[in-house]
Structure formats: C-alpha cells, structure tokens
Scaffold this motif. Structure first.
Motif, PDB file in Angstrom:
ATOM      1  N   ALA A 130       1.010  -1.275   0.092  1.00 25.36           N
ATOM      2  CA  ALA A 130      -0.009  -0.169   0.024  1.00 25.36           C
ATOM      3  C   ALA A 130       0.993   1.286   0.023  1.00 25.36           C
ATOM      4  N   LEU A 172      -4.801   1.853   7.093  1.00 24.19           N
ATOM      5  CA  LEU A 172      -4.761   2.868   6.190  1.00 24.19           C
ATOM      6  C   LEU A 172      -5.085   4.092   6.794  1.00 24.19           C
ATOM      7  N   TRP A 177      -8.047   6.842   0.999  1.00 28.37           N
ATOM      8  CA  TRP A 177      -8.403   5.878   0.071  1.00 28.37           C
ATOM      9  C   TRP A 177      -9.809   5.547  -0.356  1.00 28.37           C
ATOM     10  N   ARG A 207      -7.871   2.356  -4.216  1.00 30.38           N
ATOM     11  CA  ARG A 207      -7.306   3.521  -5.014  1.00 30.38           C
ATOM     12  C   ARG A 207      -6.838   4.647  -4.111  1.00 30.38           C
ATOM     13  N   ARG A 208      -5.654   5.091  -3.822  1.00 29.41           N
ATOM     14  CA  ARG A 208      -5.161   6.165  -3.190  1.00 29.41           C
ATOM     15  C   ARG A 208      -5.710   7.510  -3.995  1.00 29.41           C
TER      16      ARG A 208
END
Length: 209
Positions: A130, A172, A177, A207-208
């Motif tokens: 990631a 995260l 994200w 998806r970032r």
C-alpha cells in the motif's frame, strides 16, 4: 539472511524446479478484469512466479517491476518475457518481501495469491504494498478464501483472511483511500485428479486519492 529465509527460498526453488511449468501461463482473471480499463503506467507485481501477469501487463504498455523469492521462477519468467518480446519492459527482482521490498512508487501494485506454507509476514508485506502505491494509483490484492476441495488434511491453524480483514490489516489513514472492490468469487479449477471443480477466492481493490 536468516535460516528461515533460506528455507523459504529453497522451498520455492525446489517447487519450481520440479517441472518446466507449474502455473497455466495465463494472467490471473481478476487482474485482467480489473486492470484492463486503466491507463498503462508503472506496475509492481508481487510474487510474480513464472511471470504471466507481468508479461500480460507489459504487452499492454505497462512498465513492470516483477519480484519473487525464487530465482528459478524469475529465470523462467525472464525467458518467457524474452520469447514474447517484452523483456525490455520488465525489471525482474529477487526479494524475500518480508525482509526487502522494491524501491519506488507505482500506479498499480498487484498481489495475486500471495500465500506461502512458510512463515511469511503477509500483513506486513501488504502494508508495504500500500505504501508503494502512487497518488491516484491502485492496489489489487487477490487471495484464496479457503482450502481447495481436494485438500485431504487442511491445517486448521491456517486462516484465509476476508477482503474486509485484509483492508483492516493495511491500517490505512482515514480519508486517503477509496474502496473500489471488496468481494468473494468462485472460479473453475482443475483438481489434481484432472476433474473440474470450483474454488472460492476474494479480491480487494483500493485507490489512493
């Protein structure tokens, strides 16, 4: 290098050395489905094996860094890439991903069936994966949801994480994200006896921002 690392490398080198080809030579179906619509850029293929995914990506314009713990697999993958005319688009790197990781950031990071019978720190590796995703880039993680139907003595201590568990393990930061896919699915597979069967897998695509 630890003894555990050497054992893991030796296991996979021995596994790949048992035959000229272990896998089908075809790219993973979820990768094809989920990545076909993306603009080609830089990609990182974790646990690339014999190179089918990396070669497929390179054929579609991606610049690929492909890594595996097995030098036998990487040598075979490089020969396949040369035969397909995409050797110049793929950088093959040998890594034990629990102790070393490719440098850089990528528009796509793909971890397809990153499982091992050894003591592989999968959650740690996926967190590194990631971190390697560039802004606007995608992480795609596909894994098994359980043992195959033909497994006679499954180890009850082995846990196959759900997509939700994989997402939670990535730790995260909030608001950075987007989850694009999180599901389980079945696919056809031929068992050791040659009979067709189905196997349940799962996929997480994020998806970032």
């Amino acid at each position: 290098m630890t003894d555990d690392t050497a054992t893991e490398e030796q296991f996979w080198d021995s596994r790949y050395g048992e035959s000229d080809r272990i896998w089908s030579g075809n790219p993973n179906a979820v990768l094809v489905r989920e990545i076909s619509g993306l603009e080609p850029g830089s990609a990182l293929d974790l646990g690339c094996g014999e190179g089918a995914d990396a070669i497929w990506l390179a054929q579609r314009g991606w610049r690929v860094t492909a890594t595996d713990i097995s030098g036998v697999a990487l040598g075979r993958a490089a020969r396949h890439a040369a035969a397909e005319g995409v050797a110049d688009r793929i950088d093959w790197q040998r890594h034990d991903l629990g102790t070393s990781f490719p440098a850089g950031t990528f528009a796509l990071v793909s971890a397809q069936f990153l499982h091992s019978p050894g003591d592989m720190p999968r959650e740690k590796i996926l967190r590194s994966a990631a971190s390697a995703v560039a802004p606007g880039g995608v992480l795609l993680v596909v894994g098994h949801a359980g043992y195959p139907s033909w497994e006679q003595n499954p180890d009850p201590r082995v846990h196959f994480p759900t997509p939700e568990e994989v997402l939670a393990s990535l730790e995260l930061p909030d608001g950075q994200w987007d989850v694009l896919l999180s599901d389980e699915h079945q696919r056809s597979q031929t068992g050791p006896d040659g009979r067709p069967t189905t196997r349940t897998d799962n996929a997480l695509k994020i998806r970032r921002r």
